[in-house]
Design a protein around this motif. Structure first.
Motif, PDB file in Angstrom:
ATOM      1  N   ARG A  90      -1.307  -7.824   3.459  1.00  0.00           N
ATOM      2  CA  ARG A  90      -0.979  -8.163   2.067  1.00  0.00           C
ATOM      3  C   ARG A  90      -1.076  -6.913   1.194  1.00  0.00           C
ATOM      4  N   PRO A  91      -0.327  -6.872   0.087  1.00  0.00           N
ATOM      5  CA  PRO A  91      -0.427  -5.717  -0.815  1.00  0.00           C
ATOM      6  C   PRO A  91      -1.851  -5.477  -1.304  1.00  0.00           C
ATOM      7  N   GLU A  92      -2.597  -6.548  -1.564  1.00  0.00           N
ATOM      8  CA  GLU A  92      -3.968  -6.360  -2.030  1.00  0.00           C
ATOM      9  C   GLU A  92      -4.863  -5.732  -0.966  1.00  0.00           C
ATOM     10  N   ASP A  93      -4.508  -5.922   0.307  1.00  0.00           N
ATOM     11  CA  ASP A  93      -5.264  -5.253   1.372  1.00  0.00           C
ATOM     12  C   ASP A  93      -5.066  -3.745   1.298  1.00  0.00           C
ATOM     13  N   VAL A  94      -3.833  -3.325   1.126  1.00  0.00           N
ATOM     14  CA  VAL A  94      -3.544  -1.893   1.017  1.00  0.00           C
ATOM     15  C   VAL A  94      -4.272  -1.310  -0.180  1.00  0.00           C
ATOM     16  N   ALA A  95      -4.271  -2.018  -1.297  1.00  0.00           N
ATOM     17  CA  ALA A  95      -4.967  -1.541  -2.490  1.00  0.00           C
ATOM     18  C   ALA A  95      -6.466  -1.437  -2.250  1.00  0.00           C
ATOM     19  N   ALA A  96      -7.029  -2.409  -1.547  1.00  0.00           N
ATOM     20  CA  ALA A  96      -8.465  -2.387  -1.262  1.00  0.00           C
ATOM     21  C   ALA A  96      -8.826  -1.225  -0.345  1.00  0.00           C
ATOM     22  N   VAL A  97      -7.995  -0.985   0.657  1.00  0.00           N
ATOM     23  CA  VAL A  97      -8.235   0.112   1.596  1.00  0.00           C
ATOM     24  C   VAL A  97      -8.169   1.458   0.877  1.00  0.00           C
ATOM     25  N   ALA A  98      -7.152   1.624   0.050  1.00  0.00           N
ATOM     26  CA  ALA A  98      -7.016   2.871  -0.698  1.00  0.00           C
ATOM     27  C   ALA A  98      -8.166   3.042  -1.686  1.00  0.00           C
ATOM     28  N   GLY A  99      -8.496   1.970  -2.370  1.00  0.00           N
ATOM     29  CA  GLY A  99      -9.560   2.039  -3.360  1.00  0.00           C
ATOM     30  C   GLY A  99     -10.922   2.346  -2.766  1.00  0.00           C
ATOM     31  N   ALA A 100     -11.148   1.889  -1.532  1.00  0.00           N
ATOM     32  CA  ALA A 100     -12.433   2.125  -0.874  1.00  0.00           C
ATOM     33  C   ALA A 100     -12.548   3.538  -0.319  1.00  0.00           C
ATOM     34  N   ALA A 126       6.194  -4.992   6.710  1.00  0.00           N
ATOM     35  CA  ALA A 126       5.514  -3.726   6.992  1.00  0.00           C
ATOM     36  C   ALA A 126       6.050  -2.606   6.110  1.00  0.00           C
ATOM     37  N   ARG A 127       7.359  -2.572   5.922  1.00  0.00           N
ATOM     38  CA  ARG A 127       7.941  -1.540   5.065  1.00  0.00           C
ATOM     39  C   ARG A 127       7.420  -1.676   3.634  1.00  0.00           C
ATOM     40  N   ALA A 128       7.374  -2.902   3.137  1.00  0.00           N
ATOM     41  CA  ALA A 128       6.889  -3.112   1.775  1.00  0.00           C
ATOM     42  C   ALA A 128       5.438  -2.666   1.635  1.00  0.00           C
ATOM     43  N   LEU A 129       4.617  -2.970   2.624  1.00  0.00           N
ATOM     44  CA  LEU A 129       3.216  -2.566   2.565  1.00  0.00           C
ATOM     45  C   LEU A 129       3.076  -1.048   2.653  1.00  0.00           C
ATOM     46  N   ALA A 130       3.843  -0.435   3.542  1.00  0.00           N
ATOM     47  CA  ALA A 130       3.771   1.016   3.691  1.00  0.00           C
ATOM     48  C   ALA A 130       4.164   1.727   2.403  1.00  0.00           C
ATOM     49  N   LEU A 131       5.135   1.169   1.701  1.00  0.00           N
ATOM     50  CA  LEU A 131       5.564   1.781   0.449  1.00  0.00           C
ATOM     51  C   LEU A 131       4.529   1.612  -0.656  1.00  0.00           C
ATOM     52  N   GLU A 132       3.598   0.671  -0.475  1.00  0.00           N
ATOM     53  CA  GLU A 132       2.501   0.487  -1.435  1.00  0.00           C
ATOM     54  C   GLU A 132       1.406   1.534  -1.238  1.00  0.00           C
ATOM     55  N   ALA A 133       1.357   2.135  -0.054  1.00  0.00           N
ATOM     56  CA  ALA A 133       0.265   3.054   0.268  1.00  0.00           C
ATOM     57  C   ALA A 133       0.381   4.330  -0.561  1.00  0.00           C
ATOM     58  N   PRO A 134      -0.692   4.760  -1.190  1.00  0.00           N
ATOM     59  CA  PRO A 134      -0.649   5.993  -1.968  1.00  0.00           C
ATOM     60  C   PRO A 134      -0.594   7.220  -1.064  1.00  0.00           C
ATOM     61  N   VAL A 135      -0.173   8.322  -1.624  1.00  0.00           N
ATOM     62  CA  VAL A 135      -0.164   9.583  -0.883  1.00  0.00           C
ATOM     63  C   VAL A 135      -1.581   9.887  -0.401  1.00  0.00           C
ATOM     64  N   GLY A 136      -1.691  10.275   0.857  1.00  0.00           N
ATOM     65  CA  GLY A 136      -3.002  10.588   1.422  1.00  0.00           C
ATOM     66  C   GLY A 136      -3.562   9.513   2.308  1.00  0.00           C
ATOM     67  N   LEU A 137      -3.045   8.295   2.196  1.00  0.00           N
ATOM     68  CA  LEU A 137      -3.460   7.199   3.072  1.00  0.00           C
ATOM     69  C   LEU A 137      -2.495   7.158   4.251  1.00  0.00           C
ATOM     70  N   ALA A 138      -2.976   7.524   5.437  1.00  0.00           N
ATOM     71  CA  ALA A 138      -2.115   7.606   6.615  1.00  0.00           C
ATOM     72  C   ALA A 138      -1.730   6.215   7.107  1.00  0.00           C
ATOM     73  N   LYS A 139      -0.441   6.017   7.353  1.00  0.00           N
ATOM     74  CA  LYS A 139       0.094   4.719   7.764  1.00  0.00           C
ATOM     75  C   LYS A 139       0.311   4.728   9.277  1.00  0.00           C
ATOM     76  N   ALA A 178     -10.648   4.720   2.383  1.00  0.00           N
ATOM     77  CA  ALA A 178     -10.341   4.827   3.810  1.00  0.00           C
ATOM     78  C   ALA A 178      -9.242   5.867   4.021  1.00  0.00           C
ATOM     79  N   ALA A 179      -9.170   6.393   5.246  1.00  0.00           N
ATOM     80  CA  ALA A 179      -8.201   7.448   5.551  1.00  0.00           C
ATOM     81  C   ALA A 179      -6.926   6.916   6.187  1.00  0.00           C
ATOM     82  N   TYR A 180      -7.021   5.766   6.871  1.00  0.00           N
ATOM     83  CA  TYR A 180      -5.890   5.217   7.611  1.00  0.00           C
ATOM     84  C   TYR A 180      -5.709   3.731   7.296  1.00  0.00           C
ATOM     85  N   ALA A 181      -4.449   3.309   7.223  1.00  0.00           N
ATOM     86  CA  ALA A 181      -4.087   1.900   7.083  1.00  0.00           C
ATOM     87  C   ALA A 181      -3.269   1.501   8.303  1.00  0.00           C
ATOM     88  N   GLY A 182      -3.712   0.466   9.013  1.00  0.00           N
ATOM     89  CA  GLY A 182      -3.049   0.071  10.239  1.00  0.00           C
ATOM     90  C   GLY A 182      -2.207  -1.177  10.090  1.00  0.00           C
TER      91      GLY A 182
END
Length: 213
Positions: free
Chosen positions: A12-22, A44-57, A24-28
């Motif tokens: 979910r988009p909120e998962d990506v936001a939580a991972v970035a906010g915490a 998956a594409r939509a979630l990956a596009l939510e990931a900020p720069v620096g969060l490895a997908k 973490a270095a990688y989002a799987g």
């Protein structure tokens, strides 16, 4: 040295936001039909596009053929491929050459005899994910909440960067880091409130605990 954290199985988009906010270095992202964390290419594409720069997908696949990997890499902006099946060292090398992305190979460990497989993969993979070996007949190759005896790899010398996985939780990750010397850790079910549903509070707690190891 800070411990890097990978949170796997985001859906979910909120998962990506939580991972970035915490921090973490990688989002799987999981591409395996039998997993409750499996994603469509569009999601998956939509979630990956939510990931900020620096969060490895990272895309997790299980014995995927070239057709599936072609579809995934064409549709989803990725930084790494994670191979979580029975891929041989030769297959790992083929995938790395074909897609030009760093490749992480997961190796299941239950006993000392499983450690011999690591050396062959260290020669071809960019990173090694050391996971708990699934029980015989298990539906999933990972994300089962199982741990292995961390003493098996305590003090081991590694030829490649590696990541510890398998049964990690906010309550035990600091101990796992201290015992194994891991500088990277991976979690999926250990930060969920239901299969495939991540919990932002548990994600924050896990990242904080990992850094205290």
């Amino acid at each position: 040295m800070s411990v890097k954290v990978k949170i796997c199985g985001l859906s979910r988009p909120e998962d990506v936001a939580a991972v970035a906010g915490a921090g973490a270095a990688y989002a799987g992202f999981v591409f395996f039909a039998r997993s409750p964390r499996n994603l469509t290419l569009d999601d998956a594409r939509a979630l990956a596009l939510e990931a900020p720069v620096g969060l490895a997908k990272v895309a997790l696949t299980v014995d995927a053929d070239d057709m599936l990997l072609d579809r995934i890499t064409e549709a989803v902006p990725l930084d790494m491929l994670q191979l979580h099946g029975s891929e041989s060292p030769g297959r790992v090398a083929e995938i790395k050459a074909r897609y030009g992305l760093p490749v992480m190979k997961a190796v299941g460990v239950a006993g000392q005899e499983d450690l011999t497989a690591l050396a062959g993969y260290e020669e071809v993979a960019d990173q090694i994910l050391v996971d708990a070996k699934p029980l015989k007949g298990a539906a999933l190759p990972g994300g089962n909440g199982l741990a292995f005896d961390w003493r098996l790899i305590a003090g081991r010398k590694w030829a490649r960067p590696w990541m510890l996985a398998g049964g990690l939780t906010p309550g035990n990750v600091a101990e796992a880091v201290r015992l194994t010397g891991a500088r990277q850790v991976d979690v999926s079910s250990g930060v969920e409130r239901a299969p495939g549903v991540k919990d932002a509070g548990l994600i924050r707690a896990f990242v904080e605990a990992a850094r205290c190891g």
